[in-house]
Design a protein around this motif. Structure first.
Motif, PDB file in Angstrom:
ATOM      1  N   ALA A 222       0.863  -1.185   0.000  1.00  0.00           N
ATOM      2  CA  ALA A 222       0.000   0.000   0.000  1.00  0.00           C
ATOM      3  C   ALA A 222       0.895   1.230   0.000  1.00  0.00           C
ATOM      4  O   ALA A 222       1.636   1.473   0.957  1.00  0.00           O
ATOM      5  CB  ALA A 222      -0.892  -0.020   1.231  1.00  0.00           C
ATOM      6  N   LEU A 223       0.825   1.973  -1.095  1.00  0.00           N
ATOM      7  CA  LEU A 223       1.676   3.155  -1.230  1.00  0.00           C
ATOM      8  C   LEU A 223       1.009   4.358  -0.595  1.00  0.00           C
ATOM      9  O   LEU A 223       1.670   5.231  -0.016  1.00  0.00           O
ATOM     10  CB  LEU A 223       1.898   3.409  -2.725  1.00  0.00           C
ATOM     11  CG  LEU A 223       2.966   4.371  -3.162  1.00  0.00           C
ATOM     12  CD1 LEU A 223       4.326   3.877  -2.713  1.00  0.00           C
ATOM     13  CD2 LEU A 223       2.933   4.506  -4.683  1.00  0.00           C
ATOM     14  N   ALA A 224      -0.302   4.446  -0.720  1.00  0.00           N
ATOM     15  CA  ALA A 224      -1.049   5.576  -0.152  1.00  0.00           C
ATOM     16  C   ALA A 224      -2.502   5.179  -0.054  1.00  0.00           C
ATOM     17  O   ALA A 224      -2.974   4.322  -0.803  1.00  0.00           O
ATOM     18  CB  ALA A 224      -0.917   6.807  -1.056  1.00  0.00           C
ATOM     19  N   SER A 225      -3.210   5.801   0.873  1.00  0.00           N
ATOM     20  CA  SER A 225      -4.660   5.615   0.939  1.00  0.00           C
ATOM     21  C   SER A 225      -5.265   6.846   1.578  1.00  0.00           C
ATOM     22  O   SER A 225      -4.596   7.555   2.331  1.00  0.00           O
ATOM     23  CB  SER A 225      -5.022   4.355   1.731  1.00  0.00           C
ATOM     24  OG  SER A 225      -4.695   4.522   3.077  1.00  0.00           O
ATOM     25  N   GLY A 226      -6.517   7.102   1.244  1.00  0.00           N
ATOM     26  CA  GLY A 226      -7.204   8.238   1.826  1.00  0.00           C
ATOM     27  C   GLY A 226      -8.076   8.930   0.801  1.00  0.00           C
ATOM     28  O   GLY A 226      -8.375   8.358  -0.256  1.00  0.00           O
ATOM     29  N   PRO A 227      -8.492  10.171   1.101  1.00  0.00           N
ATOM     30  CA  PRO A 227      -9.348  10.897   0.157  1.00  0.00           C
ATOM     31  C   PRO A 227      -8.665  11.036  -1.200  1.00  0.00           C
ATOM     32  O   PRO A 227      -7.460  11.306  -1.286  1.00  0.00           O
ATOM     33  CB  PRO A 227      -9.517  12.272   0.827  1.00  0.00           C
ATOM     34  CG  PRO A 227      -9.260  12.021   2.277  1.00  0.00           C
ATOM     35  CD  PRO A 227      -8.236  10.931   2.328  1.00  0.00           C
ATOM     36  N   ALA A 228      -9.435  10.857  -2.266  1.00  0.00           N
ATOM     37  CA  ALA A 228      -8.871  10.825  -3.617  1.00  0.00           C
ATOM     38  C   ALA A 228      -8.067  12.082  -3.939  1.00  0.00           C
ATOM     39  O   ALA A 228      -6.982  11.988  -4.528  1.00  0.00           O
ATOM     40  CB  ALA A 228     -10.001  10.638  -4.635  1.00  0.00           C
ATOM     41  N   GLU A 229      -8.560  13.253  -3.547  1.00  0.00           N
ATOM     42  CA  GLU A 229      -7.848  14.503  -3.886  1.00  0.00           C
ATOM     43  C   GLU A 229      -6.449  14.501  -3.291  1.00  0.00           C
ATOM     44  O   GLU A 229      -5.501  14.988  -3.907  1.00  0.00           O
ATOM     45  CB  GLU A 229      -8.584  15.740  -3.366  1.00  0.00           C
ATOM     46  CG  GLU A 229      -9.954  15.973  -3.941  1.00  0.00           C
ATOM     47  CD  GLU A 229     -11.014  15.146  -3.245  1.00  0.00           C
ATOM     48  OE1 GLU A 229     -10.681  14.477  -2.237  1.00  0.00           O
ATOM     49  OE2 GLU A 229     -12.156  15.126  -3.723  1.00  0.00           O
ATOM     50  N   GLU A 230      -6.331  13.952  -2.072  1.00  0.00           N
ATOM     51  CA  GLU A 230      -5.010  13.922  -1.433  1.00  0.00           C
ATOM     52  C   GLU A 230      -4.118  12.869  -2.074  1.00  0.00           C
ATOM     53  O   GLU A 230      -2.930  13.108  -2.311  1.00  0.00           O
ATOM     54  CB  GLU A 230      -5.156  13.616   0.070  1.00  0.00           C
ATOM     55  CG  GLU A 230      -5.781  14.749   0.832  1.00  0.00           C
ATOM     56  CD  GLU A 230      -6.043  14.371   2.274  1.00  0.00           C
ATOM     57  OE1 GLU A 230      -5.424  13.414   2.786  1.00  0.00           O
ATOM     58  OE2 GLU A 230      -6.900  15.052   2.888  1.00  0.00           O
TER      59      GLU A 230
END
Ligand code: ATP
Length: 255
Positions: A222-230
């Motif tokens: 997992a490289l990143a996760s969270g709100p799409a804009e971020e």
């Protein structure tokens, strides 16, 4: 209505020397719309396979609510309401499109004990919503590819899932067919706010038009996760996958 959360914790999947997933965490709470993106071979399909029971994870926990479900196969997980669709439609060749969708509805019937009339209504609604009604009596080989793709999603929706895992439903579709699919998934989500949806898709404007949150995999991690804009602004994500010019999409733009 199931209100359980599907959760993968520290999920690892090895194929011989290939680490397809390394310690991935994912949580699909009721109503969550999660886009799963990443380069080719980054582990997206493998994650859906591990969550849906097609593969058994090499390590890590898969829970549905409090219940560990690692040992359950795909059929048992589907009967709990964890339903996946495949990038390459897995329709029964000898059954019509309508019969294939009814198989999905029958699965939902076993999960929730709904009546034959409810099952028929779910099938009809899914055929209609996903643009398959005109081809209902055709065999998969006889209908256009786009209809087979839509029927694959219709079959999943007809199962009345708690969690719907969609593996590249728009891959190979024309621009018009993609717009139709997006509208159909959007309408389905609007009518089923409790269903958790995880959408694997390479087209970032498309996936972000439907999913306000993203999980990015790269080389099984997992490289990143969270709100799409971020997430789309994340430097690591841009370097590993997106490049510089990707924006989140709106439903209007991708139509
Ligand atoms: N059954 C399998 N046997 C061996 N290796 C596999 C198997 N399934 C997947 N892999 C490997 O695991 C890694 C992740 O593959 P996966 O299909 O999950 O990626 P993906 O992100 O879905 O890719 P794509 O975007 O191309 O569909 C790849 O290196 C792939 O070759």
């Amino acid at each position: 209505m199931t209100t359980e959360m599907l959760r993968g914790e520290g999920v690892c999947m090895r194929f011989g020397g290939v680490h397809a997933l390394r310690e991935v965490d994912v949580a699909l709470a009721p109503g969550r719309r999660l886009g799963l993106i990443g380069p080719n071979g980054s582990g997206k399909t493998t994650l859906l396979n591990v969550l849906s029971g097609v593969y058994r994870a090499s390590a890590g926990a898969i829970r549905f609510g409090e219940r560990p479900i690692e040992r359950l196969g795909p059929g048992a997980r589907a009967r709990l309401g964890i339903v996946r669709t495949f990038q390459h439609p897995q329709l029964a060749a000898s059954l019509t499109i309508a019969e294939n969708v009814r198989l999905g509805a029958a699965l939902g019937r076993r999960v929730r004990g709904s009546s034959a009339a409810e099952e028929a209504a779910r099938s009809e609604a899914a055929l209609e919503r996903f643009g398959c009604a005109a081809y209902a009596e055709g065999l998969p080989d006889e209908v256009p590819y786009g209809v087979r793709k839509m029927a694959e999603v219709a079959r999943g929706a007809a199962a009345d899932p708690a969690v719907l895992l969609l593996d590249e439903p728009a891959a190979g579709l024309s621009r018009e067919e993609r717009a139709e699919l997006i509208a159909a998934i959007e309408a389905y989500c609007g009518d089923h706010p409790q269903v958790a949806v995880c959408l694997v898709e390479h087209d970032v404007p498309l996936v972000t038009a439907l999913c306000p949150e993203l999980l990015v995999l790269a080389a099984g991690q997992a490289l990143a996760s969270g709100p799409a804009e971020e997430v789309v602004r994340d430097e690591q994500v841009r370097v590993a996958y997106l490049g510089e010019n990707v924006q989140v999409g709106s439903k209007e733009e991708v139509r």
